[in-house]
Design a protein around this motif. Structure first.
Motif, PDB file in Angstrom:
ATOM      1  N   LYS A  65       0.866  -1.175   0.000  1.00  0.00           N
ATOM      2  CA  LYS A  65       0.000   0.000   0.000  1.00  0.00           C
ATOM      3  C   LYS A  65       0.908   1.232   0.000  1.00  0.00           C
ATOM      4  O   LYS A  65       1.641   1.471   0.955  1.00  0.00           O
ATOM      5  N   TYR A  66       0.863   1.949  -1.086  1.00  0.00           N
ATOM      6  CA  TYR A  66       1.764   3.093  -1.283  1.00  0.00           C
ATOM      7  C   TYR A  66       0.960   4.390  -1.331  1.00  0.00           C
ATOM      8  O   TYR A  66      -0.043   4.488  -2.050  1.00  0.00           O
ATOM      9  N   TYR A  67       1.415   5.371  -0.537  1.00  0.00           N
ATOM     10  CA  TYR A  67       0.767   6.683  -0.497  1.00  0.00           C
ATOM     11  C   TYR A  67       1.774   7.763  -0.852  1.00  0.00           C
ATOM     12  O   TYR A  67       2.920   7.747  -0.371  1.00  0.00           O
ATOM     13  N   ARG A  68       1.338   8.690  -1.663  1.00  0.00           N
ATOM     14  CA  ARG A  68       2.192   9.844  -1.967  1.00  0.00           C
ATOM     15  C   ARG A  68       1.361  11.120  -1.931  1.00  0.00           C
ATOM     16  O   ARG A  68       0.234  11.169  -2.427  1.00  0.00           O
ATOM     17  N   LYS A  69       1.965  12.132  -1.300  1.00  0.00           N
ATOM     18  CA  LYS A  69       1.391  13.471  -1.339  1.00  0.00           C
ATOM     19  C   LYS A  69       2.547  14.446  -1.436  1.00  0.00           C
ATOM     20  O   LYS A  69       3.301  14.639  -0.485  1.00  0.00           O
ATOM     21  N   ASP A  70       2.706  15.032  -2.620  1.00  0.00           N
ATOM     22  CA  ASP A  70       3.829  15.921  -2.906  1.00  0.00           C
ATOM     23  C   ASP A  70       5.151  15.208  -2.626  1.00  0.00           C
ATOM     24  O   ASP A  70       5.419  14.180  -3.237  1.00  0.00           O
ATOM     25  N   ASN A  71       5.960  15.700  -1.678  1.00  0.00           N
ATOM     26  CA  ASN A  71       7.264  15.080  -1.417  1.00  0.00           C
ATOM     27  C   ASN A  71       7.208  13.969  -0.372  1.00  0.00           C
ATOM     28  O   ASN A  71       8.228  13.327  -0.101  1.00  0.00           O
ATOM     29  N   ASN A  72       6.069  13.775   0.235  1.00  0.00           N
ATOM     30  CA  ASN A  72       5.939  12.737   1.258  1.00  0.00           C
ATOM     31  C   ASN A  72       5.506  11.413   0.630  1.00  0.00           C
ATOM     32  O   ASN A  72       4.579  11.379  -0.189  1.00  0.00           O
ATOM     33  N   ASN A  93      10.178  11.544   3.773  1.00  0.00           N
ATOM     34  CA  ASN A  93       9.610  12.897   3.804  1.00  0.00           C
ATOM     35  C   ASN A  93      10.287  13.839   2.818  1.00  0.00           C
ATOM     36  O   ASN A  93      10.140  15.057   2.902  1.00  0.00           O
ATOM     37  N   GLY A  94      11.061  13.269   1.899  1.00  0.00           N
ATOM     38  CA  GLY A  94      11.782  14.084   0.919  1.00  0.00           C
ATOM     39  C   GLY A  94      13.199  14.382   1.331  1.00  0.00           C
ATOM     40  O   GLY A  94      14.007  14.816   0.503  1.00  0.00           O
ATOM     41  N   GLU A  95      13.517  14.158   2.621  1.00  0.00           N
ATOM     42  CA  GLU A  95      14.867  14.413   3.124  1.00  0.00           C
ATOM     43  C   GLU A  95      15.521  13.158   3.694  1.00  0.00           C
ATOM     44  O   GLU A  95      16.731  12.977   3.600  1.00  0.00           O
ATOM     45  N   LYS A  96      14.736  12.289   4.317  1.00  0.00           N
ATOM     46  CA  LYS A  96      15.291  11.066   4.879  1.00  0.00           C
ATOM     47  C   LYS A  96      14.268   9.942   4.803  1.00  0.00           C
ATOM     48  O   LYS A  96      13.069  10.182   4.631  1.00  0.00           O
ATOM     49  N   THR A  97      14.772   8.707   4.928  1.00  0.00           N
ATOM     50  CA  THR A  97      13.917   7.529   4.866  1.00  0.00           C
ATOM     51  C   THR A  97      14.106   6.688   6.124  1.00  0.00           C
ATOM     52  O   THR A  97      15.237   6.374   6.504  1.00  0.00           O
ATOM     53  N   ASP A  98      13.025   6.339   6.777  1.00  0.00           N
ATOM     54  CA  ASP A  98      13.045   5.471   7.945  1.00  0.00           C
ATOM     55  C   ASP A  98      12.259   4.196   7.624  1.00  0.00           C
ATOM     56  O   ASP A  98      11.185   4.260   7.014  1.00  0.00           O
ATOM     57  N   GLY A 197      -6.068  11.929  -5.211  1.00  0.00           N
ATOM     58  CA  GLY A 197      -6.479  13.160  -4.544  1.00  0.00           C
ATOM     59  C   GLY A 197      -7.033  12.993  -3.150  1.00  0.00           C
ATOM     60  O   GLY A 197      -7.565  13.963  -2.590  1.00  0.00           O
ATOM     61  N   ASN A 198      -6.917  11.794  -2.550  1.00  0.00           N
ATOM     62  CA  ASN A 198      -7.513  11.557  -1.235  1.00  0.00           C
ATOM     63  C   ASN A 198      -6.506  11.328  -0.113  1.00  0.00           C
ATOM     64  O   ASN A 198      -6.897  11.036   1.016  1.00  0.00           O
ATOM     65  N   VAL A 199      -5.217  11.426  -0.386  1.00  0.00           N
ATOM     66  CA  VAL A 199      -4.196  11.120   0.627  1.00  0.00           C
ATOM     67  C   VAL A 199      -4.116  12.259   1.642  1.00  0.00           C
ATOM     68  O   VAL A 199      -3.946  13.430   1.275  1.00  0.00           O
ATOM     69  N   GLU A 200      -4.222  11.904   2.932  1.00  0.00           N
ATOM     70  CA  GLU A 200      -4.156  12.884   4.020  1.00  0.00           C
ATOM     71  C   GLU A 200      -2.775  12.850   4.681  1.00  0.00           C
ATOM     72  O   GLU A 200      -2.071  11.837   4.643  1.00  0.00           O
ATOM     73  N   ASP A 201      -2.402  13.952   5.322  1.00  0.00           N
ATOM     74  CA  ASP A 201      -1.077  14.068   5.947  1.00  0.00           C
ATOM     75  C   ASP A 201      -0.872  13.074   7.079  1.00  0.00           C
ATOM     76  O   ASP A 201       0.263  12.661   7.367  1.00  0.00           O
ATOM     77  N   THR A 202      -1.952  12.652   7.721  1.00  0.00           N
ATOM     78  CA  THR A 202      -1.820  11.776   8.890  1.00  0.00           C
ATOM     79  C   THR A 202      -1.200  10.423   8.550  1.00  0.00           C
ATOM     80  O   THR A 202      -0.613   9.776   9.419  1.00  0.00           O
ATOM     81  N   ILE A 203      -1.302  10.001   7.311  1.00  0.00           N
ATOM     82  CA  ILE A 203      -0.770   8.688   6.925  1.00  0.00           C
ATOM     83  C   ILE A 203       0.746   8.658   7.004  1.00  0.00           C
ATOM     84  O   ILE A 203       1.366   7.586   7.089  1.00  0.00           O
ATOM     85  N   PHE A 204       1.374   9.858   7.025  1.00  0.00           N
ATOM     86  CA  PHE A 204       2.840   9.930   7.010  1.00  0.00           C
ATOM     87  C   PHE A 204       3.446  10.032   8.413  1.00  0.00           C
ATOM     88  O   PHE A 204       4.654  10.196   8.551  1.00  0.00           O
ATOM     89  N   ILE A 205       2.614   9.945   9.439  1.00  0.00           N
ATOM     90  CA  ILE A 205       3.122   9.984  10.818  1.00  0.00           C
ATOM     91  C   ILE A 205       3.775   8.637  11.151  1.00  0.00           C
ATOM     92  O   ILE A 205       3.152   7.585  11.027  1.00  0.00           O
ATOM     93  N   GLU A 206       5.037   8.670  11.561  1.00  0.00           N
ATOM     94  CA  GLU A 206       5.782   7.441  11.829  1.00  0.00           C
ATOM     95  C   GLU A 206       5.348   6.821  13.158  1.00  0.00           C
ATOM     96  O   GLU A 206       4.869   7.517  14.059  1.00  0.00           O
ATOM     97  N   PRO A 207       5.508   5.516  13.305  1.00  0.00           N
ATOM     98  CA  PRO A 207       5.114   4.839  14.554  1.00  0.00           C
ATOM     99  C   PRO A 207       6.015   5.233  15.720  1.00  0.00           C
ATOM    100  O   PRO A 207       7.081   5.831  15.525  1.00  0.00           O
ATOM    101  N   ASP A 208       5.601   4.878  16.912  1.00  0.00           N
ATOM    102  CA  ASP A 208       6.349   5.184  18.136  1.00  0.00           C
ATOM    103  C   ASP A 208       7.678   4.431  18.127  1.00  0.00           C
ATOM    104  O   ASP A 208       7.696   3.200  18.194  1.00  0.00           O
TER     105      ASP A 208
END
Length: 215
Positions: A65-72, A93-98, A197-208
């Motif tokens: 399951k792949y999500y993209r929104k701009d550089n994220n 996030n466009g700068e680093k990958t975890d 057009g439906n990807v929200e920013d919350t999907i890019f929050i990394e786990p604890d």
């Protein structure tokens, strides 16, 4: 006299074959060109979701399951073999990958990884020139079919630049969008689903991170 009649009959048969081949080629050329142009409307978008399900001959199922929104970007991969699952989450996030890896025995995080993720809306029918489309159309087999309640073309024997081995590739392309929805290659069946057009920013929050062992 009989020889002339035979030669004339042969000439007529050859002419008919040539006409049928030209009709076949130009039909395929029109269809493939039309699908390429429709796909362009989606390949330029930067907000989309793609779900890919690959079923291998040994029973392994890999779901991405792949999500993209701009550089994220974020990709969630799950590998399932006989009920044993491995989950991999990749955040960029466009700068680093975890990367976060989960198995039944461990949870591992790899920060600032060099892992690359990019599951773009590619055009399987991409070609270098119109001449290549024409040549490919001569050999291609293009049929109309229904797949998942969608009108599609199933295409065989076309020179797919985006496939490793086009000789054994069967592709289902949606008529209205030019998007690849299913592909069979070397015993692996891959299905693709899309949302735009439906990807929200919350999907890019990394786990604890405290829940993982950092390596």
């Amino acid at each position: 006299m009989k020889t002339k009649k035979v030669l004339k009959a042969i000439g007529i048969i050859v002419a008919v074959i040539i006409i049928l081949l030209l009709i076949h080629t130009f039909r395929n050329y029109y269809i493939i060109t039309d699908l390429q142009n429709k796909n362009l409307d989606y390949s330029k978008l930067t907000n989309y979701y793609i779900k890919t399900t690959a079923s291998e001959s040994d029973g392994t199922i890999v779901t991405t399951k792949y999500y993209r929104k701009d550089n994220n970007q974020v990709a969630f991969l799950e590998r399932n073999l006989n009920g044993e699952k491995t989950k991999i989450s990749i955040y960029n996030n466009g700068e680093k990958t975890d990367v976060f890896i989960e198995t039944k025995d461990s949870k591992i995080a790899q920060l600032n990884s060099e892992t690359i993720i990019n599951q773009y809306v590619f055009n399987l029918l991409e070609t270098d020139s119109n001449w290549q489309i024409f040549l490919g159309s001569f050999f291609a087999n293009v049929k109309s079919t229904d797949y998942n309640n969608k009108e599609c073309y199933v295409i065989n024997n076309f020179v797919f630049l985006n496939a490793i081995n086009y000789d054994n590739t069967e592709a289902y392309i949606e008529k209205d969008t030019g998007l690849l929805v299913k592909m069979s290659l070397n015993g692996i069946d891959t299905k693709r689903e899309y949302e735009f057009g439906n990807v929200e920013d919350t999907i890019f929050i990394e786990p604890d991170i405290s829940q993982y062992t950092v390596k």
